[in-house]
Design a protein around this motif. Structure first.
Motif, PDB file in Angstrom:
ATOM      1  N   THR A 138      22.993  50.376  17.558  1.00  0.00           N
ATOM      2  CA  THR A 138      22.650  51.036  18.823  1.00  0.00           C
ATOM      3  C   THR A 138      22.293  50.008  19.898  1.00  0.00           C
ATOM      4  N   ALA A 160      22.649  58.337  15.469  1.00  0.00           N
ATOM      5  CA  ALA A 160      22.320  58.065  16.873  1.00  0.00           C
ATOM      6  C   ALA A 160      21.905  59.346  17.574  1.00  0.00           C
ATOM      7  N   THR A 172      26.142  54.511  22.261  1.00  0.00           N
ATOM      8  CA  THR A 172      26.541  53.806  21.041  1.00  0.00           C
ATOM      9  C   THR A 172      28.060  53.787  20.895  1.00  0.00           C
TER      10      THR A 172
END
Length: 484
Positions: A138, A160, A172
């Motif tokens: 991330t 995420a 991401t």
């Protein structure tokens, strides 16, 4: 000339608040909601007026995944939509849940992530699936639950969403692909059954019987028109063969192509009221960015009148390591950097992936060799034959144990492929690579197939998965997987 899509317009109507999803409550049984999410884009392809479409904006809950985003990739050509599928089985009635075996606790999580690229001329769509277990890192972000500030860290791609919702998911994906996302759509899979029913069912073809005790799927070989419940069983079945997710992904791609064909050839796009009903079946469980609404649906529809199955192509990000272990994360899927990079470059350049297809003379088999696990035994007194067969099968792509052993009977004349009946399709794939071999069913043997090399062994023949035209990018066009 096609009418280009208008820029997003400011809207004065009050907007419904976003529905914050609950945190995940365990791994769902459904891994991919591909068909439902694609239907949002497919059903946008109607030239239909504002009078009929009015009010549909109110059916769409809104999110703002692009708020205050910086350092984004440079925009390419065409439109890129990030489609995210979420759980929502609690919205299906108890009777249908029982009939179609939809038990279990809903996870309120995302388990489908894909990029749908609509070409600049609006004549082509490319769908790239991003597996939920993909290894990802991330960007720095704030956890939406704890409020804690995180630096970039590794996780599975679907996690995420749990940490940072749509915004972190978009960030991401952009970080991993360097593809700029123009719109975000989040679809609850419960609309899938309604969508299939309202279009009048979808026709699929299967060359072999498909049976899965977990979902209740039971289809004989042949041509079938599936309504909502059966279609749901078809796209979620994982136990038709030991290859599980790979086989299911192939079926989902087949179904998407069939759905495109149904919507574009049935006249739905020419009947405003029917199109509205279909669209509402999907939009009732959709969350979208603020810039995607009725105007964008109409603009896409006007430009996509000539859309057809041959205009669509489907692929999954190529994987280099199926069991990439990451401390604190677990087993992940690590992308093939070079091959995936070429896919995303093609999206940025607005090029069709199918342009890279090349003829392949290898025989087609029902299961990809990489998904077939094999133990080799030497059934002769010829020293080193087991190692030779094992090495040849591994070089052809089969997942051998790399530890051949001697068979109990060392006077075997004809090479044998022994298999558990549940893995019969994998056995056929393996036997095709061993010309002249004998198939022998052994109930209870399990997922690992056994090759007992006999005196007749000559060579291992290269084979390929049966879906046509996958080529360098593993891509298949919609018209290549439909009923003929």
């Amino acid at each position: 000339m096609p009418t280009p899509p208008r820029s997003p317009r400011p809207r004065t109507a009050p907007q419904r608040p976003s529905r914050p999803p609950a945190p995940p409550r365990g791994k769902p049984r459904w891994v991919v909601r591909t068909v439902t999410t694609l239907s949002v884009v497919v059903l946008a392809a109607a030239g239909i007026g504002h009078a009929v479409m009015s009010g549909l904006d109110e059916d769409i809950a809104r999110v703002d995944p692009f708020h205050d985003m910086k350092n984004r990739p440079e925009a390419g050509h065409g439109m890129n939509i990030l489609l995210v599928g979420t759980d929502g089985r609690e919205r299906i009635g108890a009777q249908e849940r029982e009939k179609y075996r939809l038990g279990g606790t809903p996870c309120h999580c995302t388990d489908t992530i894909m990029i749908v690229h609509i070409s600049a001329d609006r004549d082509r769509a490319t769908v790239v699936s991003l597996p939920r277990d993909s290894y990802a890192v991330t960007p720095p972000h704030t956890d939406r639950v704890s409020g804690e500030r995180h630096e970039g860290h590794p996780l599975k791609l679907n996690a995420a969403y749990a940490e940072g919702g749509p915004r972190l998911t978009v960030r991401t994906v952009e970080k991993m692909t360097r593809v700029k996302i123009d719109h975000y759509l989040e679809v609850d899979f419960t609309s899938f059954m309604k969508t299939v029913d309202v279009v009048g069912g979808v026709e699929i073809c299967t060359g072999e019987p498909l049976k899965d005790s977990r979902t209740g799927l039971d289809l004989p070989a042949g041509r079938h028109t599936l309504e909502g419940g059966q279609a749901l069983q078809y796209v979620r079945a994982r136990h038709v063969d030991g290859t599980s997710d790979l086989s299911r992904m192939r079926r989902q791609q087949h179904f998407m192509a069939a759905l495109v064909d149904r919507v574009t050839s049935s006249g739905i796009l020419l009947h405003p009221m029917r199109f509205r009903d279909v669209t509402r079946a999907v939009l009732g469980s959709v969350r979208a960015d603020k810039g995607f609404g009725t105007g964008e649906l109409l603009d896409l529809g006007r430009a996509m009148r000539n859309f057809s199955p041959s205009s669509s192509e489907f692929t999954t990000v190529p994987i280099a390591d199926m069991k990439h272990s990451v401390k604190g994360v677990g087993s992940t899927l690590k992308w093939d950097a070079q091959k995936s990079g070429r896919i995303f470059d093609a999206l940025r350049r607005d090029e069709p992936l199918s342009a890279h297809l090349t003829p392949d003379p290898r025989p087609r088999v029902p299961v990809d060799p990489r998904q077939v696990r094999v133990q080799v035994e030497n059934g002769t007194r010829t020293a080193g034959l087991g190692r030779r067969v094992d090495a040849a099968l591994a070089a052809t792509g089969f997942a051998t144990t790399r530890a051949p052993v001697n068979a109990a009977d060392q006077d075997v004349r004809r090479t044998v492929v022994a298999y558990d009946p549940r893995w019969d399709r994998s056995a056929k794939s393996l036997a095709a690579a061993l010309p002249g071999s004998e198939l022998r069913a052994v109930k209870g043997q399990g997922a690992t197939l056994k090759v007992i090399a006999g005196a007749d062994f000559g060579e291992v023949r290269e084979v390929r998965a049966q879906d046509p035209g996958r080529g360098e990018f593993g891509v298949v066009r919609g018209d290549q997987v439909g009923c003929s």
